[in-house]
Design an enzyme around this catalytic site. Structure first.
Site, PDB file in Angstrom:
ATOM      1  N   SER A  42       3.838   5.069  -6.655  1.00 58.15           N
ATOM      2  CA  SER A  42       3.677   4.575  -5.209  1.00 58.15           C
ATOM      3  C   SER A  42       5.122   4.339  -4.570  1.00 58.15           C
ATOM      4  O   SER A  42       5.275   4.462  -3.417  1.00 58.15           O
ATOM      5  CB  SER A  42       2.914   3.656  -4.670  1.00 58.15           C
ATOM      6  OG  SER A  42       3.133   2.472  -5.515  1.00 58.15           O
ATOM      7  N   ASP A 318       4.870  -4.685   2.053  1.00 59.75           N
ATOM      8  CA  ASP A 318       3.452  -5.247   1.865  1.00 59.75           C
ATOM      9  C   ASP A 318       3.745  -6.129   0.427  1.00 59.75           C
ATOM     10  O   ASP A 318       4.429  -6.573   0.084  1.00 59.75           O
ATOM     11  CB  ASP A 318       2.697  -3.985   1.559  1.00 59.75           C
ATOM     12  CG  ASP A 318       2.825  -3.203   0.469  1.00 59.75           C
ATOM     13  OD1 ASP A 318       3.613  -3.341  -0.359  1.00 59.75           O
ATOM     14  OD2 ASP A 318       2.309  -1.895   0.536  1.00 59.75           O
ATOM     15  N   HIS A 321       5.390  -3.179  -2.254  1.00 60.81           N
ATOM     16  CA  HIS A 321       6.451  -2.054  -2.081  1.00 60.81           C
ATOM     17  C   HIS A 321       7.676  -2.792  -0.896  1.00 60.81           C
ATOM     18  O   HIS A 321       7.325  -3.686  -0.320  1.00 60.81           O
ATOM     19  CB  HIS A 321       5.837  -0.856  -1.514  1.00 60.81           C
ATOM     20  CG  HIS A 321       4.754  -0.366  -2.123  1.00 60.81           C
ATOM     21  ND1 HIS A 321       3.406  -0.671  -1.933  1.00 60.81           N
ATOM     22  CD2 HIS A 321       4.673   0.247  -3.282  1.00 60.81           C
ATOM     23  CE1 HIS A 321       2.493  -0.158  -2.627  1.00 60.81           C
ATOM     24  NE2 HIS A 321       3.321   0.615  -3.613  1.00 60.81           N
TER      25      HIS A 321
END
Length: 358
Positions: A42, A318, A321
């Site tokens: 991600s 978040d 990340h």
């Protein structure tokens, strides 16, 4: 009169076409590599998870709130690190995700990264489907076949040898595997040292396949401080045990770079240590342990929540990340730094400008 108008119209069209051709020539000339291939999770995903059956997808606001086109599937408020590296390399556009290649020029590269993916195929599957490292390599094989069909074998080999290969993966092998003993048995099967070695062995195998497919210049990114990721709304302290276990992976990844650079004379590898960058308050970040948005149980932002306004002061967007500000800083320093504690044995800029490797 009509003849004059037609002549002016044709002249204007010619000027426009010449301007476009000059612009394209300049863009191609300024690009430091002809293509970029991206493998990872991600931290680099730009939309590959959007249509997968998984909780690990972020194609909604507030993700993308600072990105020109809004939410894309990037796990941050704006650009991720590889987006900034793409800009620094002088490439015309961001590299498209494998899941959305329609109309894209695969000769310029592909982004295979997938949120929750790991080196091991089971990592992150507790969240749903992902494209693990093995599948990413498999998809790259298909793209290389298409490039070979388009250019011919020898031209394709030459073209692929000039590309940059960027690999940033491993976080989910810990966060969504080894650190979840109720869901995965790896922590009972492997000591931390054994687990790091297992991951590096698997990654080395995949790197060998990439090399066989033409890769000659490869960036390998180490893990962040896993124990300092803000997993809940309250926690301010770091889990030093988790940090230490992630550092074992980093140490062995750096050793892998040394080994490959020594044994593979026609390939070059560098190691990027991101932990030495964004966790330093001297870079202007006020909030190093807090997240910018309200998060759900999986650590991602709740949809349509209003995030913090002073996003450039936060390291974390978040619960997992980085913000665009942290990503841009990490990418810029990784690209330019002369500090071998961050980029070893050299930086990205010098790697791409090294003499062509056949």
């Amino acid at each position: 009169m009509a003849s004059e108008s037609r002549t002016l119209l044709v002249l204007a069209l010619v000027i426009l076409l010449v301007a476009i051709a000059i612009r394209q020539y300049c863009l191609q000339r300024n690009s430091q590599v002809p293509c970029l291939f991206i493998f990872g999770d991600s931290l680099s995903d730009s939309g590959n998870n959007n249509n997968l059956e998984t909780d690990a997808k972020v194609d909604y606001l507030p993700y993308g709130i600072d990105f020109p086109t809004g939410p894309t599937g990037r796990y941050t408020n704006g650009r991720n690190a590889i987006d900034k590296i793409t800009e620094l390399l002088g490439l015309e556009d961001f590299i498209p995700p494998f899941a959305n290649l329609s109309g894209s020029d695969i000769l310029k590269g592909v982004n295979y990264a997938s949120g929750s993916a790991g080196i091991r195929k089971e990592s992150g599957t507790n969240l749903g489907t992902n494209i693990n490292m093995g599948l990413q390599i498999y998809f790259h094989m298909a793209i290389v076949s298409q490039i070979s069909a388009r250019l011919g074998f020898h031209k394709a080999k030459r073209h692929l040898s000039k590309c940059l290969y960027y690999v940033n993966i491993g976080t989910n092998d810990y966060e969504q595997n080894y650190f979840l003993p109720d869901l995965f048995d790896t922590s009972s099967k492997y000591t931390p040292e054994e687990y790091a070695k297992d991951l590096i062995n698997r990654l080395s195998h995949y790197l060998q396949i990439l090399r066989n497919l033409g890769a000659r210049k490869t960036v390998l990114v180490g893990l962040d401080r896993l124990g300092c990721i803000p997993k809940d709304e309250i926690g301010e302290s770091c889990d030093e045990k988790q940090n230490a276990e992630g550092f074992l992976f980093n140490d062995q990844l750096k050793s892998l770079v040394d080994e490959h650079n020594k044994l593979l004379s026609n390939s070059k590898f560098i190691f990027i240590n991101t932990t030495a960058i964004v966790h330093d308050k001297s870079h202007g970040f006020t909030y190093i342990h807090d997240a910018c948005c309200l998060r759900n149980k999986d650590g991602v932002c709740d949809p349509n929540q209003t995030p913090c306004q002073n996003r450039s002061e936060y390291v974390y967007w978040d619960g997992i990340h980085g913000t665009e500000a942290a990503n841009v800083l990490t990418a810029t320093i990784s690209y330019n730094t002369s500090d071998t504690a961050i980029a070893y044995p050299t930086n990205i800029r010098k790697l791409v400008h090294q003499k062509e490797i056949n």
